[in-house]
Design a protein around this motif. Structure first.
Motif, PDB file in Angstrom:
ATOM      1  N   PRO A  29       0.810  -1.225   0.000  1.00 13.49           N
ATOM      2  CA  PRO A  29       0.000   0.000   0.000  1.00 13.49           C
ATOM      3  C   PRO A  29       0.843   1.275   0.000  1.00 13.49           C
ATOM      4  N   ASP A  30       2.069   1.204   0.521  1.00 16.51           N
ATOM      5  CA  ASP A  30       2.926   2.387   0.540  1.00 16.51           C
ATOM      6  C   ASP A  30       3.442   2.747  -0.846  1.00 16.51           C
ATOM      7  N   ASP A  31       3.230   1.869  -1.819  1.00 14.71           N
ATOM      8  CA  ASP A  31       3.659   2.140  -3.196  1.00 14.71           C
ATOM      9  C   ASP A  31       2.635   2.954  -3.967  1.00 14.71           C
ATOM     10  N   TYR A  32       1.535   3.342  -3.324  1.00 16.95           N
ATOM     11  CA  TYR A  32       0.475   4.082  -4.008  1.00 16.95           C
ATOM     12  C   TYR A  32       0.321   5.467  -3.404  1.00 16.95           C
ATOM     13  N   LEU A  33       0.126   6.446  -4.283  1.00 14.29           N
ATOM     14  CA  LEU A  33      -0.077   7.835  -3.873  1.00 14.29           C
ATOM     15  C   LEU A  33      -1.226   8.434  -4.678  1.00 14.29           C
ATOM     16  N   PRO A  34      -1.921   9.423  -4.107  1.00 14.30           N
ATOM     17  CA  PRO A  34      -3.009  10.068  -4.853  1.00 14.30           C
ATOM     18  C   PRO A  34      -2.502  11.141  -5.809  1.00 14.30           C
ATOM     19  N   CYS A  35      -3.243  11.333  -6.878  1.00 12.85           N
ATOM     20  CA  CYS A  35      -3.007  12.441  -7.798  1.00 12.85           C
ATOM     21  C   CYS A  35      -3.573  13.695  -7.137  1.00 12.85           C
ATOM     22  N   ASP A  36      -2.842  14.796  -7.201  1.00 10.57           N
ATOM     23  CA  ASP A  36      -3.320  16.016  -6.563  1.00 10.57           C
ATOM     24  C   ASP A  36      -4.426  16.698  -7.355  1.00 10.57           C
ATOM     25  N   GLY A  37      -4.706  16.233  -8.559  1.00  7.09           N
ATOM     26  CA  GLY A  37      -5.768  16.822  -9.367  1.00  7.09           C
ATOM     27  C   GLY A  37      -7.082  16.071  -9.266  1.00  7.09           C
ATOM     28  N   CYS A  38      -7.026  14.729  -9.420  1.00  6.91           N
ATOM     29  CA  CYS A  38      -8.268  13.947  -9.461  1.00  6.91           C
ATOM     30  C   CYS A  38      -8.438  13.050  -8.243  1.00  6.91           C
ATOM     31  N   PHE A  39      -7.455  12.995  -7.348  1.00  9.07           N
ATOM     32  CA  PHE A  39      -7.482  12.194  -6.125  1.00  9.07           C
ATOM     33  C   PHE A  39      -7.480  10.687  -6.372  1.00  9.07           C
ATOM     34  N   GLY A  40      -7.179  10.241  -7.579  1.00  7.06           N
ATOM     35  CA  GLY A  40      -7.089   8.818  -7.871  1.00  7.06           C
ATOM     36  C   GLY A  40      -5.760   8.269  -7.399  1.00  7.06           C
ATOM     37  N   TYR A  41      -5.770   7.084  -6.772  1.00  9.24           N
ATOM     38  CA  TYR A  41      -4.538   6.457  -6.289  1.00  9.24           C
ATOM     39  C   TYR A  41      -3.875   5.690  -7.421  1.00  9.24           C
ATOM     40  N   ASP A  42      -2.606   5.994  -7.667  1.00 10.71           N
ATOM     41  CA  ASP A  42      -1.806   5.325  -8.678  1.00 10.71           C
ATOM     42  C   ASP A  42      -0.499   4.871  -8.039  1.00 10.71           C
ATOM     43  N   ALA A  43       0.175   3.937  -8.699  1.00 15.76           N
ATOM     44  CA  ALA A  43       1.477   3.496  -8.226  1.00 15.76           C
ATOM     45  C   ALA A  43       2.468   4.650  -8.325  1.00 15.76           C
ATOM     46  N   LYS A  44       3.379   4.735  -7.353  1.00 15.44           N
ATOM     47  CA  LYS A  44       4.364   5.825  -7.339  1.00 15.44           C
ATOM     48  C   LYS A  44       5.139   5.894  -8.643  1.00 15.44           C
ATOM     49  N   HIS A  45       5.591   4.728  -9.100  1.00 16.78           N
ATOM     50  CA  HIS A  45       6.435   4.723 -10.293  1.00 16.78           C
ATOM     51  C   HIS A  45       5.650   4.998 -11.569  1.00 16.78           C
ATOM     52  N   GLU A  46       4.325   5.020 -11.502  1.00 19.69           N
ATOM     53  CA  GLU A  46       3.491   5.337 -12.661  1.00 19.69           C
ATOM     54  C   GLU A  46       2.871   6.732 -12.577  1.00 19.69           C
ATOM     55  N   LEU A  47       3.044   7.402 -11.454  1.00 18.09           N
ATOM     56  CA  LEU A  47       2.371   8.680 -11.222  1.00 18.09           C
ATOM     57  C   LEU A  47       2.817   9.761 -12.208  1.00 18.09           C
ATOM     58  N   TRP A  48       4.053   9.722 -12.640  1.00 18.01           N
ATOM     59  CA  TRP A  48       4.564  10.745 -13.551  1.00 18.01           C
ATOM     60  C   TRP A  48       3.876  10.697 -14.902  1.00 18.01           C
TER      61      TRP A  48
END
Length: 158
Positions: free
Chosen positions: A81-100
């Motif tokens: 679960p620590d590998d996921y972070l929310p997008c600051d625009g849409c609040f959707g949780y994505d993998a850290k390495h895919e967030l960019w």
């Protein structure tokens, strides 16, 4: 399973629930969504409500350290679960390495136009700022958000 952003209950069919449940008929977001005729705009508004409801659920899961996270795309393996972070625009949780490479459906993360240089953004840092941190004031969050992440330990003092 999707969580309602207003009553925070799990719903298998959020659009049907929002359009039929009388308790949410007076919510401004629901009224805008129901009265929108453009299908793309209607889908964007529903995505915003869906992601925000899931974000609120994920915040509770992180605080209580029990339950399950609801990411935008669920992997077919057990993920941390620590590998996921929310997008600051849409609040959707994505993998850290895919967030960019995440393309925010709300269009708030795109830098369109040719005026001036494109500002480089740290999406991981912005996502971490949305996570619930107990005992951290808003002023501390502002200060911490401006600091660089030094995970590799290159700046240790001898």
């Amino acid at each position: 399973m999707t969580f309602c952003p207003f009553c925070r209950t799990g719903q298998s069919k959020l659009p049907r629930y929002l359009s039929t449940f009388k308790g949410h008929q007076n919510e401004p977001e629901v009224i805008q969504w129901l009265t929108t005729k453009d299908p793309k705009l209607k889908d964007i508004r529903l995505t915003k409500m869906r992601n925000y409801g899931n974000f609120l659920h994920n915040v509770e899961v992180r605080k209580e350290k029990k339950g399950f996270l609801i990411p935008v795309y669920r992997p077919n393996y057990d993920a941390d679960p620590d590998d996921y972070l929310p997008c600051d625009g849409c609040f959707g949780y994505d993998a850290k390495h895919e967030l960019w490479r995440h393309r925010c459906p709300l269009g708030e993360r795109t830098s369109e136009g040719t005026q001036g240089p494109r500002k480089r953004r740290n999406y991981i840092q912005e996502g971490k700022m949305l996570l619930p941190e107990e005992g951290m004031s808003n002023m501390t969050k502002d200060i911490m958000s401006s600091l660089r992440n030094d995970d590799d330990g290159c700046c240790s003092v001898h």
